[in-house]
Design a protein around this motif. Structure first.
Motif, PDB file in Angstrom:
ATOM      1  N   GLY A   1       0.808  -1.214   0.000  1.00  9.92           N
ATOM      2  CA  GLY A   1       0.000   0.000   0.000  1.00  9.92           C
ATOM      3  C   GLY A   1       0.846   1.272   0.000  1.00  9.92           C
ATOM      4  N   GLY A   2       1.976   1.215  -0.685  1.00 13.25           N
ATOM      5  CA  GLY A   2       2.815   2.398  -0.810  1.00 13.25           C
ATOM      6  C   GLY A   2       3.484   2.803   0.490  1.00 13.25           C
ATOM      7  N   ASN A   3       3.718   1.825   1.384  1.00 15.16           N
ATOM      8  CA  ASN A   3       4.424   2.135   2.620  1.00 15.16           C
ATOM      9  C   ASN A   3       5.925   2.276   2.330  1.00 15.16           C
ATOM     10  N   ASP A   4       6.377   3.524   2.232  1.00 13.34           N
ATOM     11  CA  ASP A   4       7.753   3.796   1.819  1.00 13.34           C
ATOM     12  C   ASP A   4       8.783   3.182   2.758  1.00 13.34           C
ATOM     13  N   TYR A   5       8.442   3.186   4.038  1.00 12.78           N
ATOM     14  CA  TYR A   5       9.411   2.683   5.008  1.00 12.78           C
ATOM     15  C   TYR A   5       9.710   1.207   4.778  1.00 12.78           C
ATOM     16  N   VAL A   6       8.625   0.425   4.599  1.00  7.57           N
ATOM     17  CA  VAL A   6       8.788  -1.010   4.349  1.00  7.57           C
ATOM     18  C   VAL A   6       9.598  -1.231   3.074  1.00  7.57           C
ATOM     19  N   LEU A   7       9.298  -0.433   2.041  1.00  7.72           N
ATOM     20  CA  LEU A   7      10.009  -0.593   0.772  1.00  7.72           C
ATOM     21  C   LEU A   7      11.494  -0.279   0.920  1.00  7.72           C
ATOM     22  N   SER A   8      11.803   0.758   1.699  1.00 12.00           N
ATOM     23  CA  SER A   8      13.219   1.106   1.892  1.00 12.00           C
ATOM     24  C   SER A   8      13.959   0.009   2.641  1.00 12.00           C
ATOM     25  N   VAL A   9      13.318  -0.529   3.668  1.00 13.65           N
ATOM     26  CA  VAL A   9      13.942  -1.613   4.429  1.00 13.65           C
ATOM     27  C   VAL A   9      14.199  -2.805   3.515  1.00 13.65           C
ATOM     28  N   LEU A  10      13.225  -3.119   2.671  1.00 10.31           N
ATOM     29  CA  LEU A  10      13.381  -4.258   1.768  1.00 10.31           C
ATOM     30  C   LEU A  10      14.466  -3.995   0.724  1.00 10.31           C
ATOM     31  N   ALA A  11      14.499  -2.762   0.197  1.00 13.34           N
ATOM     32  CA  ALA A  11      15.532  -2.435  -0.796  1.00 13.34           C
ATOM     33  C   ALA A  11      16.911  -2.663  -0.188  1.00 13.34           C
ATOM     34  N   LEU A  12      17.068  -2.220   1.062  1.00 12.72           N
ATOM     35  CA  LEU A  12      18.345  -2.401   1.748  1.00 12.72           C
ATOM     36  C   LEU A  12      18.644  -3.889   1.963  1.00 12.72           C
ATOM     37  N   ALA A  13      17.589  -4.649   2.287  1.00 11.14           N
ATOM     38  CA  ALA A  13      17.759  -6.093   2.480  1.00 11.14           C
ATOM     39  C   ALA A  13      18.200  -6.750   1.173  1.00 11.14           C
ATOM     40  N   PHE A  14      17.647  -6.300   0.038  1.00 10.67           N
ATOM     41  CA  PHE A  14      18.053  -6.851  -1.262  1.00 10.67           C
ATOM     42  C   PHE A  14      19.529  -6.564  -1.517  1.00 10.67           C
ATOM     43  N   ILE A  15      19.925  -5.335  -1.177  1.00 12.96           N
ATOM     44  CA  ILE A  15      21.319  -4.944  -1.406  1.00 12.96           C
ATOM     45  C   ILE A  15      22.259  -5.818  -0.565  1.00 12.96           C
ATOM     46  N   TYR A  16      21.895  -5.996   0.712  1.00 14.25           N
ATOM     47  CA  TYR A  16      22.726  -6.855   1.562  1.00 14.25           C
ATOM     48  C   TYR A  16      22.680  -8.302   1.095  1.00 14.25           C
ATOM     49  N   ALA A  17      21.544  -8.688   0.483  1.00 12.54           N
ATOM     50  CA  ALA A  17      21.449 -10.052  -0.045  1.00 12.54           C
ATOM     51  C   ALA A  17      22.474 -10.266  -1.158  1.00 12.54           C
ATOM     52  N   ILE A  18      22.690  -9.233  -1.981  1.00 11.80           N
ATOM     53  CA  ILE A  18      23.680  -9.351  -3.059  1.00 11.80           C
ATOM     54  C   ILE A  18      25.073  -9.578  -2.468  1.00 11.80           C
ATOM     55  N   ALA A  19      25.404  -8.768  -1.452  1.00 13.91           N
ATOM     56  CA  ALA A  19      26.710  -8.926  -0.809  1.00 13.91           C
ATOM     57  C   ALA A  19      26.825 -10.307  -0.159  1.00 13.91           C
ATOM     58  N   THR A  20      25.743 -10.758   0.467  1.00 10.13           N
ATOM     59  CA  THR A  20      25.774 -12.046   1.157  1.00 10.13           C
ATOM     60  C   THR A  20      25.891 -13.204   0.158  1.00 10.13           C
ATOM     61  N   LEU A  21      25.276 -13.043  -1.008  1.00 10.85           N
ATOM     62  CA  LEU A  21      25.462 -14.029  -2.082  1.00 10.85           C
ATOM     63  C   LEU A  21      26.952 -14.197  -2.369  1.00 10.85           C
ATOM     64  N   GLY A  22      27.636 -13.068  -2.435  1.00  9.29           N
ATOM     65  CA  GLY A  22      29.075 -13.097  -2.692  1.00  9.29           C
ATOM     66  C   GLY A  22      29.837 -13.780  -1.567  1.00  9.29           C
ATOM     67  N   LEU A  23      29.492 -13.434  -0.327  1.00  5.32           N
ATOM     68  CA  LEU A  23      30.165 -14.042   0.829  1.00  5.32           C
ATOM     69  C   LEU A  23      29.972 -15.555   0.812  1.00  5.32           C
ATOM     70  N   ASN A  24      28.780 -15.974   0.427  1.00  2.00           N
ATOM     71  CA  ASN A  24      28.458 -17.395   0.399  1.00  2.00           C
ATOM     72  C   ASN A  24      29.288 -18.133  -0.648  1.00  2.00           C
ATOM     73  N   LEU A  25      29.667 -17.417  -1.707  1.00  2.00           N
ATOM     74  CA  LEU A  25      30.462 -18.076  -2.745  1.00  2.00           C
ATOM     75  C   LEU A  25      31.829 -18.476  -2.196  1.00  2.00           C
ATOM     76  N   ILE A  26      32.450 -17.583  -1.430  1.00  2.00           N
ATOM     77  CA  ILE A  26      33.785 -17.906  -0.898  1.00  2.00           C
ATOM     78  C   ILE A  26      33.680 -18.747   0.368  1.00  2.00           C
ATOM     79  N   THR A  27      32.654 -18.499   1.194  1.00  2.50           N
ATOM     80  CA  THR A  27      32.546 -19.220   2.463  1.00  2.50           C
ATOM     81  C   THR A  27      31.710 -20.492   2.346  1.00  2.50           C
ATOM     82  N   GLY A  28      30.497 -20.383   1.798  1.00  2.00           N
ATOM     83  CA  GLY A  28      29.622 -21.543   1.714  1.00  2.00           C
ATOM     84  C   GLY A  28      30.071 -22.538   0.659  1.00  2.00           C
ATOM     85  N   TYR A  29      30.512 -22.037  -0.487  1.00  2.00           N
ATOM     86  CA  TYR A  29      30.860 -22.939  -1.578  1.00  2.00           C
ATOM     87  C   TYR A  29      32.331 -23.333  -1.573  1.00  2.00           C
TER      88      TYR A  29
END
Lengths: 342, 287
Positions: A25-53
């Motif tokens: 419903g256009g809740n900007d705060y929720v969207l900003s939190v999620l955008a940040l979570a997506f960004i950290y997800a990209i970094a974590t994907l990278g961390l997982n490549l060297i650590t998890g894989y």
């Protein structure tokens, strides 16, 4: 599992991701939190490549993300470089810096690598804080431009930034899927499971680990670049080791050595943080024990546990060897012997 | 000349503290092969416990040190029971991350209990000695003396007592130790207790000339790791020598190079040493 079923798993969450701004419903705060979570997800994907894989715990990951972020910050604010040009360098600069660092550190095994990278992370943090001339020191970089749009598409509203981050995450996830399913990805896992065996198979250890490391910091850097364009302010805190630990936690919640794991973990983590909002700075009181409990009782993480469970159900009789499941447990004595600790 | 003496003296103070912290870290590593990332947090808790004992309960400095040492020793044993023992058979990555979890918890808990701000640990030894016209703060003299005594006591304990010898035996050969009937479980708890107590005592010695804050263990633990890598992980003399090297490097580097970057000196030293000798300075052969 057929190729269709495999991609179907990704379609439902993706559809939800696209539809979410309307659902929220256009809740900007929720969207900003999620955008940040997506960004950290990209970094974590990278961390997982060297650590998890690949099996090497890199504790400088937030440092490399900060280098990517500062690349964008410094180039756009101090040198007037257009955002997207700077953004393209945000992955390249950490990758180039990561090469000599990886070359030095990856010759060390296990704990030594983790400690070495812990030092690298601390150095990056201290340098950002002290090198006023380049990084503006503790006062930080303000006024980073929002990513300019293309034609009618603009990235200045929280909703548009949400889609930008989502789009980037989808692209980076697809790329990660390609990497881990390729021959190179298989050699990462071979190195993780047994270095001597991987070497016997003709896999060049150093080159393989270095490739995983450089790709991993490339992911961190791009995430940093996006971070700079979204938050539009940078301080030395971006490089704080605590952020690396956040990513490690997210990776573990989701599941080591799975592509979906870091994404699930990165999305669950801020939810927990929101839930613990009343604790603010004290959220680590819950995080720390959570990390330990996860390690002991759910070592494969959410995605890994689910997949192991499904694999068991699908083939009760056959003990299916999961090619990219979380590293098998091994006896400490054997591990110690392998590394020649006396 | 005076300046050199002062720099040497300050380097010795720092080296003594770092050595004590590194000694506990290297002991746990030597016996259990656990890189205890939470060791710095134990150091921090030690400082705060002493602070509370002195400022709230009005205990004397030495009683506070004893109290802090005991508390943190128990904390170390608790950590072994709740975290490392259950993870004994997990891959080595897991106990590293487990230790990080403990560290995050302790830092956050300290912030909750004592606040995020700085505290100063009072000391009854605030005087400055004048020797040959040069000032020597008494607390710093005390640090060097106490570290010296502790190292000797620990050495005597490890080499002259049966209990101490079991620790050394377990560090050298776990299977052999089990064969001669050493209960490894009991020894691991003992090792964690000694390691924690050393960290706490180091904090109580150093806090009066530094400050107390929740993340104070962060830099100390990274430097302690640098030290035990320099000295060879698991090596006791290596920890002491490494501590002195880093202490001197920081004292002289801070003066001659830059105070801004003095905290980086240890890491740069590590990067250089590991590039040339990945196995550390005092160890022979490959790891």
């Amino acid at each position: 599992m057929g190729a269709f079923r495999r991609s179907a798993i990704w379609i439902a969450p993706l559809a939800l991701g696209i539809a979410l701004p309307w659902l929220a419903g256009g809740n900007d705060y929720v969207l900003s939190v999620l955008a940040l979570a997506f960004i950290y997800a990209i970094a974590t994907l990278g961390l997982n490549l060297i650590t998890g894989y690949t099996g090497q715990l890199n504790l400088a990951h937030a440092g490399f993300m900060a280098i990517g972020a500062y690349t964008v910050g410094i180039l756009t604010v101090d040198h007037g470089v257009p955002f997207w040009w700077a953004f393209m360098l945000s992955g390249v600069v950490p990758a180039v810096l990561g090469m000599p660092i990886g070359w030095l550190s990856l010759r060390l095994r296990g704990y030594y690598f983790a400690i070495f990278t812990l030092c690298v992370g601390t150095i990056i943090n201290l340098v950002i804080e002290k090198w006023d001339g380049l990084t503006h020191g503790v006062s930080g970089i303000i006024g980073i431009p929002a990513p300019p749009g293309f034609g009618p598409v603009q990235f200045s509203t929280p909703r548009a930034q949400y889609y930008l981050a989502l789009g980037a995450l989808v692209m980076m996830t697809w790329m990660m899927q390609r990497i881990v399913r390729s021959l190179v990805g298989r050699s990462f896992m071979a190195v993780r499971n047994s270095e001597p065996l991987a070497e016997a198979l003709g896999i060049p250890l150093m080159r393989t680990k270095l490739l995983a490391f450089v790709l991993s910091v490339f992911y961190a850097g791009l995430a940093g670049g996006l971070y700079a364009g979204t938050i539009r302010f940078l301080g030395p805190d971006v490089a704080n080791i605590a952020h690396t630990f956040d990513m490690v936690t997210a990776m573990l919640i989701g599941g080591l050595g799975t592509v979906a794991g870091p994404i699930v973990g990165s999305l669950v983590l801020p939810w927990i943080t929101q839930y613990l909002q009343f604790m603010q700075d004290y959220r680590m009181i819950v995080f720390g024990p959570l990390l330990v409990v996860l390690l002991i009782f759910l070592p494969a993480g959410m995605v890994g546990t689910l997949r192991n469970w499904r694999a068991r159900r699908d083939s009760q009789a056959l003990a299916v060897a999961q090619p990219d499941a979380a590293p098998a447990h091994e006896h400490r004595a054997a591990a110690a012997q392998r590394h020649g600790h006396a | 000349m005076d300046q050199i003496v002062q720099l040497l003296f300050n380097g010795l103070t720092l080296g003594a503290i770092y050595g004590l912290v590194a000694l506990g870290l290297t002991m746990v590593y030597g016996v259990l092969h656990i890189p205890n990332f939470a060791h710095g947090a134990l150091y921090m808790v030690g400082g705060y416990v002493a602070y509370t004992l002195i400022s709230k309960l009005g205990l004397g400095y030495w009683w506070a040190m004893l109290g802090a040492g005991t508390t943190v020793a128990l904390l170390g044993m608790l950590m072994q029971a709740l975290v490392f023992a259950p993870l004994r058979k997990a891959p080595e990555l897991y106990d590293m991350i487990g230790a990080i979890g403990v560290m995050l918890f302790l830092e956050s808990a300290a912030q909750l209990i004592w606040g995020a701000g700085f505290h100063r640990l009072p000391t009854p030894y605030g005087q400055v000695l004048q020797i040959a016209g040069m000032p020597f703060p008494l607390q710093r003299v005390l640090i060097i003396a106490a570290a010296f005594v502790l190292v000797i006591v620990l050495h005597l304990f490890l080499t002259r007592t049966i209990t101490g010898s079991t620790i050394l035996a377990l560090a050298q050969d776990p299977q052999g130790a089990a064969l001669v009937g050493i209960d490894a479980r009991w020894v691991t708890y003992l090792v964690f207790a000694i390691s924690g107590a050393l960290a706490a005592v180091a904090a109580v010695l150093y806090a009066p000339i530094n400050l107390l804050y929740p993340t104070m263990g962060g830099l100390v633990i990274v430097k302690a790791f640098v030290i035990i890598i320099l000295g060879g992980m698991g090596s006791f003399p290596g920890a002491i020598l490494g501590g002195l090297i880093i202490g001197m490097a920081e004292s002289f580097g801070g003066f001659y190079v830059s105070t801004d970057y003095k905290d980086i000196i240890a890491f740069v030293l590590l990067v250089v040493v590991l590039s040339v000798r990945p196995q550390g300075l005092l160890t022979q052969g490959a790891r």
